[in-house]
Every structure is written in structure tokens, then in C-alpha cells.
Design a protein around this motif. Structure first.
Motif, PDB file in Angstrom:
ATOM      1  N   PRO A  64       0.815  -1.340  -0.038  1.00 27.58           N
ATOM      2  CA  PRO A  64      -0.006   0.125   0.015  1.00 27.58           C
ATOM      3  C   PRO A  64       0.848   1.257  -0.140  1.00 27.58           C
ATOM      4  O   PRO A  64       0.777   2.050  -0.564  1.00 27.58           O
ATOM      5  CB  PRO A  64      -0.869  -0.171   1.146  1.00 27.58           C
ATOM      6  N   PHE A  68       0.745   4.275  -2.823  1.00 27.72           N
ATOM      7  CA  PHE A  68       0.419   5.682  -2.469  1.00 27.72           C
ATOM      8  C   PHE A  68       1.876   6.586  -2.999  1.00 27.72           C
ATOM      9  O   PHE A  68       1.569   7.708  -3.549  1.00 27.72           O
ATOM     10  CB  PHE A  68       0.375   5.829  -0.948  1.00 27.72           C
ATOM     11  N   TYR A  90      -5.293   2.866  -4.414  1.00 26.57           N
ATOM     12  CA  TYR A  90      -4.961   3.029  -3.031  1.00 26.57           C
ATOM     13  C   TYR A  90      -6.280   3.084  -2.245  1.00 26.57           C
ATOM     14  O   TYR A  90      -6.406   2.635  -1.137  1.00 26.57           O
ATOM     15  CB  TYR A  90      -4.118   4.127  -2.821  1.00 26.57           C
TER      16      TYR A  90
END
Length: 351
Positions: A64, A68, A90
Motif C-alpha cells: 500500500p 501511494f 489505493y
């Protein structure tokens, strides 16, 4: 680029660098090495090198935080539609994370929503439409990627810059156009797919008996030249005999006429001249006699040459052709006296 709007989150970058420092104590894996390289390029403002490196890290080890960071890099790079898609990924992934993982993300979820809202206002949009008569098998491509049928009609988010649109289908002319869009610009392109021009109608067949017509060529085979017969060969030679013979006779006739006129002028010279002294009439007659004598000589030469050529062609003509010519065309020429001291050319013949 408004760097203030799409600036890289300091907290997120610090956490990324901290994670990179912790991992440096162990043997670096390819995904971590690519991520570290990409973040280093981002800090230096080299987004064209940094974003592909971070994307490679995400492909090797999806995380993740890496996703991002890639979204922020693409926003700073100017690829607004790509960044918007990464933030959407995301935000779709965040709710699936465990509570501890969500806490580790810090303020990224909030930042991603703010970034996405800002990007949505500036992302260009391109709408592609097919004409009503477009074939169902039409294939539409945008920048080399084939679009699904559901993507034809809605406004598609695209990055600012140049894009290539192409549409093709069997039996129709392909459509291709380059489209340039600025930040926030929206445009619609109709994919004009038209049928190619119809081929010209086939040429009508030649009438029977003409060259290349029925009977001139065999079906599927090469044309055969007409058979050569003694009559056709003799006919061509016979025409040559007539032409050269006629020219020879005309030359002899002209020579005879001019010779007779020269003799007439000689009589005038004898009456009007005493030795080398001549009156005006005698001098005029003497000049005319010389010109007529020269013309007579030339005409006799042409006549003899033509008659000789005709004789050679006639003597060497095949018997079949000669036999056929005996009762055919003929030509004759001669000089006929007219009045006292005059003459005329008489040419006769039959074809």
C-alpha cells in the motif's frame, strides 16, 4: 505544474525513507532497491526516472505504501490521469487492510482523498464516438491500447499531451488522428469510418473477331498471333513493288518532261544568241535550260532507282504472291506532247 497542490507528503516520504533505512541493514531485495532508487530520483526532481523505478518495485512486491508513493510521483510528473487511477487503487485497497496496517498508513488515506479531488478538476477528458453506421466489428485503440466497447462514448480521463486515436474494421477505411489535450480540456472525437471507394467497373469485352476478342485467345491461355499465309506476305511485298515502281515511273516521266522543256529552251537560245552574246530573251532561255536540264537529270536518277528497286522486289517475290499479282493492280506513266514544243505527264493505273 502546481507543485504546491501535488506536493509529496513530507510525513509519507519520511516514513518511506525510514523503512528504507531499516531494510538497509539486511540484504536489500530487488523491490526495495527499486523503491529506494525511485524515491532518490523523486527527491531530486527526476520524476521521469523515479516513477518507473517505484512502479517496478510495486510490481515486484505490491505494498500500500509503495502504491501511494507511486500515485504522488505520477502527479508530480504531470501524468494526472495516471495519478488519479493510482489514488483510486489505493483508496480501494485501504478498507481491506487490517486495523494495524491502516494505523501504519498514518494520514495517507486522507491525503489520497484530497489529492484525488484536486486531480479530478484538472484531468483532461477525451470522449470517443462511433458513427451510427459503424460496423459492429470496429476496433478502437487509444495510444496503442484496445478499448473495450463500454469505453466508447463515456468521457475517458487521459494525461495532458498528445494522444493517438485509431479505429478500424474489415471493409472500411481505417480512421487515425492525433489529439493534443491541455490540463482540464475536454474534447469529443467522432471516429469517421467510411467505406473505401468502389473499384472501377470491368472493361467491356471486345467485339467478336477483334484483337483479343472471342476466338482471338484461348480460355486461360496466351493469345496466339494470326497465321501468316503466302497471300499476306505477298500482299505486303506487292504494295512495296507498286510504291517503288510508281515512284520510278513518275521520276522517269518528270525527267522526260523537264528534258523536253529544256530542248525547247535550247531552240530559243540558238535563235537569240550568236556565240556567247545573247539578247535578253536568249539569256533568260539559257538560264531556264540549265535549270530544266538539272531537274531532268535528278528526276531520271530517281526514276531509274525506283524502277530498279521495284524490279528487284518483283523478281524475288514468292511465286504464289507473283501469281496473285499478275491480274491485280498496275501503274504506267509517260510523256505526251502538247501543242508545238510542249509536253505533259500522263500517269495511268488500276488498283
Amino acid at each position: 505544474m502546481n507543485t504546491a497542490r501535488y506536493a509529496l507528503s513530507a510525513a509519507c516520504l519520511s516514513s518511506a525513507l525510514a523503512a528504507a533505512g531499516a531494510a538497509s541493514a539486511a540484504d536489500p531485495d530487488p523491490a526495495q532497491a527499486a523503491f529506494d532508487e525511485g524515491v532518490a530520483h523523486m527527491e531530486a526532481g527526476r520524476f521521469e526516472q523515479g516513477c518507473p523505478a517505484i512502479e517496478k518495485s510495486q510490481q515486484l512486491d505490491p505494498r500500500p505504501g509503495t502504491l501511494f508513493t507511486l500515485a504522488e510521483c505520477e502527479a508530480l510528473r504531470g501524468r494526472l490521469a495516471t495519478a488519479l487511477a493510482r489514488f483510486d487503487e489505493y483508496l480501494a485497497l485501504y478498507p481491506t487492510l487490517a486495523p494495524k496496517q491502516q494505523r501504519n498508513q498514518g494520514d495517507r488515506e486522507k491525503t489520497a482523498r484530497a489529492q484525488r479531488e484536486a486531480l479530478a478538476r484538472d484531468v483532461p477528458g477525451l470522449r470517443l464516438e462511433l458513427p451510427p453506421d459503424a460496423p459492429p466489428s470496429a476496433v478502437v485503440e487509444l495510444d496503442g491500447r484496445r478499448l473495450a466497447p463500454t469505453a466508447i462514448g463515456p468521457l475517458l480521463p487521459v494525461d495532458p499531451g498528445k494522444h493517438l486515436v485509431r479505429a478500424q474494421a474489415p471493409g472500411v477505411r481505417a480512421f487515425e488522428r492525433a489529439v493534443h489535450l491541455d490540463r482540464g480540456e475536454k474534447r469529443t472525437v467522432v471516429l469517421e469510418m467510411t467505406a473505401p471507394p468502389a473499384p472501377p467497373p470491368p472493361a467491356p469485352p471486345p467485339p467478336p473477331g477483334s484483337a483479343g476478342g472471342a476466338g482471338g485467345t484461348s480460355a486461360g491461355g496466351p493469345s496466339t498471333p494470326p497465321a501468316t499465309t503466302p497471300d499476306t506476305v505477298g500482299g505486303g511485298r506487292r504494295v512495296a513493288v507498286y510504291v517503288t515502281g510508281g515512284l520510278g515511273l513518275v521520276g522517269l516521266a518528270v525527267g522526260g518532261v523537264t528534258g523536253a522543256l529544256a530542248m525547247e529552251r535550247k531552240g530559243v537560245v540558238d535563235r537569240s544568241c550568236a556565240g556567247t552574246a545573247c539578247n535578253h530573251e536568249g539569256k533568260t532561255a539559257a538560264d531556264a535550260m540549265k535549270a530544266l536540264g538539272l531537274a531532268s537529270t535528278i528526276a531520271f536518277g530517281v526514276g531509274i532507282a525506283g524502277a530498279g528497286a521495284a524490279a528487284v522486289l518483283l523478281l524475288t517475290e514468292p511465286k504464289a504472291a507473283s501469281a496473285g499479282a499478275s491480274g491485280g493492280a498496275w501503274v504506267a506513266a509517260g510523256v505526251v506532247p502538247v501543242g508545238s514544243g510542249g509536253a505533259a505527264l500522263d500517269v495511268r493505273g488500276a488498283w
